[in-house]
Design a protein around this motif. Sequence first.
Motif, PDB file in Angstrom:
ATOM      1  N   PRO A 142       1.168  -0.798  -0.275  1.00  0.00           N
ATOM      2  CA  PRO A 142       0.003  -0.254  -0.094  1.00  0.00           C
ATOM      3  C   PRO A 142       0.727   1.467   0.260  1.00  0.00           C
ATOM      4  CG  PRO A 142      -0.595  -1.420   1.342  1.00  0.00           C
ATOM      5  CD  PRO A 142       0.684  -2.181   1.286  1.00  0.00           C
ATOM      6  N   GLU A 143       1.759   1.362   0.602  1.00  0.00           N
ATOM      7  CA  GLU A 143       2.633   2.272   0.919  1.00  0.00           C
ATOM      8  C   GLU A 143       3.329   2.788  -0.974  1.00  0.00           C
ATOM      9  OE1 GLU A 143       5.089  -0.797   2.040  1.00  0.00           O
ATOM     10  OE2 GLU A 143       3.348   0.039   3.106  1.00  0.00           O
ATOM     11  N   LEU A 144       4.075   2.383  -0.724  1.00  0.00           N
ATOM     12  CA  LEU A 144       4.727   1.665  -2.074  1.00  0.00           C
ATOM     13  C   LEU A 144       3.873   2.695  -2.870  1.00  0.00           C
ATOM     14  CD1 LEU A 144       7.068   1.760  -3.644  1.00  0.00           C
ATOM     15  CD2 LEU A 144       6.691  -0.480  -4.280  1.00  0.00           C
ATOM     16  N   PHE A 145       2.228   1.821  -3.512  1.00  0.00           N
ATOM     17  CA  PHE A 145       1.324   1.565  -4.202  1.00  0.00           C
ATOM     18  C   PHE A 145       0.965   3.942  -4.161  1.00  0.00           C
ATOM     19  CE2 PHE A 145      -3.177   3.291  -4.972  1.00  0.00           C
ATOM     20  CZ  PHE A 145      -3.070   2.992  -5.591  1.00  0.00           C
ATOM     21  N   GLU A 146       1.003   3.677  -2.620  1.00  0.00           N
ATOM     22  CA  GLU A 146       0.503   5.278  -2.371  1.00  0.00           C
ATOM     23  C   GLU A 146       1.363   6.584  -3.094  1.00  0.00           C
ATOM     24  OE1 GLU A 146      -1.140   8.108   1.077  1.00  0.00           O
ATOM     25  OE2 GLU A 146      -1.563   5.985   1.242  1.00  0.00           O
ATOM     26  N   ASN A 147       2.748   6.296  -2.950  1.00  0.00           N
ATOM     27  CA  ASN A 147       3.678   7.628  -2.838  1.00  0.00           C
ATOM     28  C   ASN A 147       3.752   7.150  -4.926  1.00  0.00           C
ATOM     29  OD1 ASN A 147       4.945   7.014  -0.136  1.00  0.00           O
ATOM     30  ND2 ASN A 147       5.906   6.245  -0.412  1.00  0.00           N
ATOM     31  N   GLU A 148       3.464   6.346  -5.673  1.00  0.00           N
ATOM     32  CA  GLU A 148       3.937   6.798  -6.888  1.00  0.00           C
ATOM     33  C   GLU A 148       2.777   7.263  -6.745  1.00  0.00           C
ATOM     34  OE1 GLU A 148       4.635   5.407 -10.762  1.00  0.00           O
ATOM     35  OE2 GLU A 148       6.499   5.355  -8.853  1.00  0.00           O
ATOM     36  N   HIS A 149       1.325   7.126  -6.406  1.00  0.00           N
ATOM     37  CA  HIS A 149       0.016   7.608  -6.728  1.00  0.00           C
ATOM     38  C   HIS A 149       0.274   9.112  -6.943  1.00  0.00           C
ATOM     39  CE1 HIS A 149      -4.512   6.879  -8.711  1.00  0.00           C
ATOM     40  NE2 HIS A 149      -3.596   7.735  -7.018  1.00  0.00           N
TER      41      HIS A 149
END
Length: 507
Positions: free
Chosen positions: A221-228
């Motif tokens: 989740p944290e990786l997706f959020e940063n990229e998003h």
Amino acid sequence: MLQEESDLSLIIAQIVQKLKGSNLYSQLERQAWASLQRPEIKLESLKEDIKEFFKISGWEKKLQNAVYSELSVFPLPSHPAAPPEHLKEPLVYMRKAQGSWEKRILKSLNSMCTELSIPLARKRPVGEQKELLNKWNEMGTDEPDLSLFRPVYAPKDFLEVLINLRNPNYENGDSLSFRTHLGLIQVPLKVKDIPELKECFVELGLNIGQLGIDDSTQVPPELFENEHVRIGQKVLAEQDSAAAQQYIRQGSPTALRAELWALILNISSQPEDVLYYEQLKTNVIQHDLLVDSLIYKDVKLTASNDDYYFVFEDYLYQVLLCFSRDTSVLSHFAYNSASPPKSYIRGKLGLEEYAVFYPPNGVIPFHGFSMYVAPLCFLYHEPSKLYQIFREMYVRFFFRLHSISSHPSGIVSLCLLFETLLQTYLPQLFYHLREIGAQPLRISFKWMVRAFSGYLATDQLLLLWDRILGYNSLEILAGKNSGTSRNGTRLKEAPLPWNSDKEPQGK
């Protein structure tokens, strides 16, 4: 093929005609004239050089966004010879039902006017104008006596009208699929089934990352959020409405949401927009309308009693009172099945030359109407910007939640879609509720009419509205409804039915 080209030419001509009356058109014209002084603009390649100048200076992108914004509210395709009322609503029985409903609303408003001996509109005395102007930012502290006023109608009244809606040319026994529909809505409209919904809302699949959803995905989740967030910042830098709409389908980061929504809705807050808002405010100061008391009453009954929204009471009064005076809202009736109500100058009843739209925007507020504005107050703190966003949200989406039509995002289709999904996907719950006399639609109708405002926590509501903007559709409300019926009202815990890998259950 020729028909498609003809339809496209007609759409282009209509959009060009509409843009010619806009402020953007005059700005583009001024920029084109100003560019003639630039050394890189050559007479022999004038057209191409000016187009290149527009592209480099960013005006081309603004024009693209304006066209995209017009396309998002453009009526569904129809026959070129179709009459205007057919463009508003193609089904005759729907038009008649909407007309009857409007007469009921007007009768309720007029009877209240007669009972209370209050005019529909009056000019405020100078002293009252000064008093209202002085307390414009503190209207929530005012406590007028509203005990005699009542909402013109509530969602439950509207639901009864929809339940009794029938197609006179159709027998329920004509279709096997319709015979098996046991819900309250008994009109034969085509709504999407689960495979079609999966295809339409493909970005909401369980294997695709979503902001605000607890479901596990292949990406942490944290990786997706940063990229998003990084992609969102790039979308904003490009100022591309279409890209923003696609991006927001997976949810918007809180810090970027206000700008993204404004980009999608093509709201830029130019000085002339602020001036227009001030003109509306002046109209409120100068004239008192009966609907003003209905707005006060609604805010007191709903938002003022809400733990999330009571602090925005002043904003709600300002926005809704200005909205009631805004005649630009009348343009949405070209693609709305409803028609703006009319009033007549005293003594001139029935004479069309003495008729005026009442209220000026053509929209009579109902119980819960203020909840369309309340969540937006978390995003926009400048009144004119807040007003523009709400007005655009209303003429694109919210009007469909309280008018009778066959549109896929209309409230009738949403109710039918909700009941069909629930009956297909959760039949045991559906039949149990029916057996104990608690029809699911009677429970959930008020949620849909308010687009879940006041029923979901604000952070989850804004995530839901992200998807409404992203897909330019209200159908997500019906899917959300069938999800909440199972798992409560937490968006994070309620997967949409078409995103489940389970097959429909048997009874």
